[in-house]
Design a protein around this motif. Structure first.
Motif, PDB file in Angstrom:
ATOM      1  N   ASN A   6       0.819  -1.210   0.000  1.00 23.01           N
ATOM      2  CA  ASN A   6       0.000   0.000   0.000  1.00 23.01           C
ATOM      3  C   ASN A   6       0.851   1.257   0.000  1.00 23.01           C
ATOM      4  O   ASN A   6       0.493   2.255   0.602  1.00 23.01           O
ATOM      5  CB  ASN A   6      -0.922   0.008   1.222  1.00 23.01           C
ATOM      6  CG  ASN A   6      -1.899  -1.151   1.188  1.00 23.01           C
ATOM      7  OD1 ASN A   6      -2.442  -1.482   0.151  1.00 23.01           O
ATOM      8  ND2 ASN A   6      -2.105  -1.768   2.325  1.00 23.01           N
ATOM      9  N   VAL A   8       2.616   4.567  -1.722  1.00 24.32           N
ATOM     10  CA  VAL A   8       2.390   5.513  -2.805  1.00 24.32           C
ATOM     11  C   VAL A   8       3.572   6.471  -2.860  1.00 24.32           C
ATOM     12  O   VAL A   8       4.145   6.849  -1.845  1.00 24.32           O
ATOM     13  CB  VAL A   8       1.076   6.311  -2.628  1.00 24.32           C
ATOM     14  CG1 VAL A   8      -0.125   5.436  -2.830  1.00 24.32           C
ATOM     15  CG2 VAL A   8       1.017   6.981  -1.284  1.00 24.32           C
ATOM     16  N   CYS A   9       3.918   6.859  -4.069  1.00 23.92           N
ATOM     17  CA  CYS A   9       5.003   7.810  -4.272  1.00 23.92           C
ATOM     18  C   CYS A   9       4.455   9.218  -4.027  1.00 23.92           C
ATOM     19  O   CYS A   9       3.473   9.615  -4.636  1.00 23.92           O
ATOM     20  CB  CYS A   9       5.552   7.689  -5.684  1.00 23.92           C
ATOM     21  SG  CYS A   9       6.885   8.843  -6.028  1.00 23.92           S
ATOM     22  N   VAL A  10       5.111   9.958  -3.118  1.00 24.39           N
ATOM     23  CA  VAL A  10       4.653  11.310  -2.799  1.00 24.39           C
ATOM     24  C   VAL A  10       5.613  12.383  -3.307  1.00 24.39           C
ATOM     25  O   VAL A  10       5.296  13.564  -3.266  1.00 24.39           O
ATOM     26  CB  VAL A  10       4.417  11.495  -1.286  1.00 24.39           C
ATOM     27  CG1 VAL A  10       3.236  10.648  -0.833  1.00 24.39           C
ATOM     28  CG2 VAL A  10       5.663  11.183  -0.475  1.00 24.39           C
ATOM     29  N   SER A  32       8.811   6.581   5.975  1.00 22.24           N
ATOM     30  CA  SER A  32       8.904   6.594   4.520  1.00 22.24           C
ATOM     31  C   SER A  32      10.103   5.779   4.065  1.00 22.24           C
ATOM     32  O   SER A  32      10.950   5.396   4.872  1.00 22.24           O
ATOM     33  CB  SER A  32       9.034   8.034   4.016  1.00 22.24           C
ATOM     34  OG  SER A  32      10.211   8.627   4.521  1.00 22.24           O
ATOM     35  N   PHE A  56       8.418   7.154  -0.959  1.00 17.32           N
ATOM     36  CA  PHE A  56       7.161   6.448  -0.744  1.00 17.32           C
ATOM     37  C   PHE A  56       6.725   6.520   0.713  1.00 17.32           C
ATOM     38  O   PHE A  56       7.561   6.514   1.616  1.00 17.32           O
ATOM     39  CB  PHE A  56       7.304   4.966  -1.115  1.00 17.32           C
ATOM     40  CG  PHE A  56       7.523   4.716  -2.575  1.00 17.32           C
ATOM     41  CD1 PHE A  56       6.448   4.519  -3.411  1.00 17.32           C
ATOM     42  CD2 PHE A  56       8.808   4.678  -3.093  1.00 17.32           C
ATOM     43  CE1 PHE A  56       6.647   4.276  -4.763  1.00 17.32           C
ATOM     44  CE2 PHE A  56       9.021   4.437  -4.437  1.00 17.32           C
ATOM     45  CZ  PHE A  56       7.932   4.235  -5.283  1.00 17.32           C
ATOM     46  N   ASP A  58       3.187   5.022   3.318  1.00 18.76           N
ATOM     47  CA  ASP A  58       1.975   4.206   3.350  1.00 18.76           C
ATOM     48  C   ASP A  58       0.808   5.040   2.836  1.00 18.76           C
ATOM     49  O   ASP A  58       0.735   6.249   3.086  1.00 18.76           O
ATOM     50  CB  ASP A  58       1.659   3.748   4.772  1.00 18.76           C
ATOM     51  CG  ASP A  58       2.531   2.605   5.236  1.00 18.76           C
ATOM     52  OD1 ASP A  58       2.976   1.812   4.386  1.00 18.76           O
ATOM     53  OD2 ASP A  58       2.770   2.513   6.446  1.00 18.76           O
ATOM     54  N   GLU A  59      -0.095   4.383   2.167  1.00 20.52           N
ATOM     55  CA  GLU A  59      -1.269   5.035   1.596  1.00 20.52           C
ATOM     56  C   GLU A  59      -2.027   5.871   2.630  1.00 20.52           C
ATOM     57  O   GLU A  59      -2.499   6.963   2.327  1.00 20.52           O
ATOM     58  CB  GLU A  59      -2.176   3.943   1.020  1.00 20.52           C
ATOM     59  CG  GLU A  59      -3.299   4.406   0.173  1.00 20.52           C
ATOM     60  CD  GLU A  59      -4.022   3.205  -0.425  1.00 20.52           C
ATOM     61  OE1 GLU A  59      -4.528   2.356   0.352  1.00 20.52           O
ATOM     62  OE2 GLU A  59      -4.055   3.111  -1.656  1.00 20.52           O
ATOM     63  N   HIS A  61      -0.925   7.634   4.969  1.00 22.89           N
ATOM     64  CA  HIS A  61      -0.224   8.876   5.290  1.00 22.89           C
ATOM     65  C   HIS A  61      -0.048   9.796   4.079  1.00 22.89           C
ATOM     66  O   HIS A  61       0.585  10.847   4.199  1.00 22.89           O
ATOM     67  CB  HIS A  61       1.162   8.577   5.865  1.00 22.89           C
ATOM     68  CG  HIS A  61       1.150   7.799   7.124  1.00 22.89           C
ATOM     69  ND1 HIS A  61       0.620   8.277   8.308  1.00 22.89           N
ATOM     70  CD2 HIS A  61       1.608   6.552   7.406  1.00 22.89           C
ATOM     71  CE1 HIS A  61       0.756   7.380   9.239  1.00 22.89           C
ATOM     72  NE2 HIS A  61       1.345   6.313   8.722  1.00 22.89           N
ATOM     73  N   GLU A  62      -0.595   9.403   2.938  1.00 19.16           N
ATOM     74  CA  GLU A  62      -0.341  10.138   1.702  1.00 19.16           C
ATOM     75  C   GLU A  62      -0.718  11.619   1.785  1.00 19.16           C
ATOM     76  O   GLU A  62       0.095  12.492   1.456  1.00 19.16           O
ATOM     77  CB  GLU A  62      -1.076   9.498   0.525  1.00 19.16           C
ATOM     78  CG  GLU A  62      -0.857  10.243  -0.772  1.00 19.16           C
ATOM     79  CD  GLU A  62      -1.615   9.656  -1.951  1.00 19.16           C
ATOM     80  OE1 GLU A  62      -1.371  10.124  -3.076  1.00 19.16           O
ATOM     81  OE2 GLU A  62      -2.450   8.736  -1.757  1.00 19.16           O
ATOM     82  N   ARG A  66       2.002  14.660   1.589  1.00 18.36           N
ATOM     83  CA  ARG A  66       1.993  15.638   0.489  1.00 18.36           C
ATOM     84  C   ARG A  66       1.866  17.065   1.025  1.00 18.36           C
ATOM     85  O   ARG A  66       2.531  17.984   0.537  1.00 18.36           O
ATOM     86  CB  ARG A  66       0.876  15.328  -0.493  1.00 18.36           C
ATOM     87  CG  ARG A  66       1.136  14.080  -1.316  1.00 18.36           C
ATOM     88  CD  ARG A  66       0.090  13.900  -2.411  1.00 18.36           C
ATOM     89  NE  ARG A  66       0.258  12.654  -3.105  1.00 18.36           N
ATOM     90  CZ  ARG A  66       1.109  12.441  -4.107  1.00 18.36           C
ATOM     91  NH1 ARG A  66       1.883  13.433  -4.517  1.00 18.36           N
ATOM     92  NH2 ARG A  66       1.184  11.263  -4.701  1.00 18.36           N
TER      93      ARG A  66
END
Length: 75
Positions: A6, A8-10, A32, A56, A58-59, A61-62, A66
């Motif tokens: 899960n 995601v690249c931020v 991260s 990256f 966890d989803e 914390h996206e 950001r």
């Protein structure tokens, strides 16, 4: 961090920038990790660019990550 399913690249940028944002995110409690295709590529004889490092989180914390990165960029 989770098992990696899960993530995601931020942020994508230079290794210097990614390390800076990684440290700042960890200070506010967001774990991260970064993926550096340049270093990975040189180990196996492939290419990559040193300014193409991904950060990256966890989803879950996206959004917070950001927002934090955006506020760090304003400073």
């Amino acid at each position: 961090m989770t098992d990696g399913n899960n993530l995601v690249c931020v942020f994508t940028g230079s290794l210097v920038d990614v390390k800076y944002y990684k440290e700042r995110l960890e200070e506010v409690g967001i774990p991260s990790l970064w993926k550096d295709e340049f270093s990975s590529g040189t180990l196996v004889g492939m290419g990559g660019t040193p300014d193409n490092v991904d950060l990256f989180v966890d989803e879950e914390h996206e959004a917070k990550a950001r927002n934090c990165i955006a506020s760090f960029q304003e400073d």
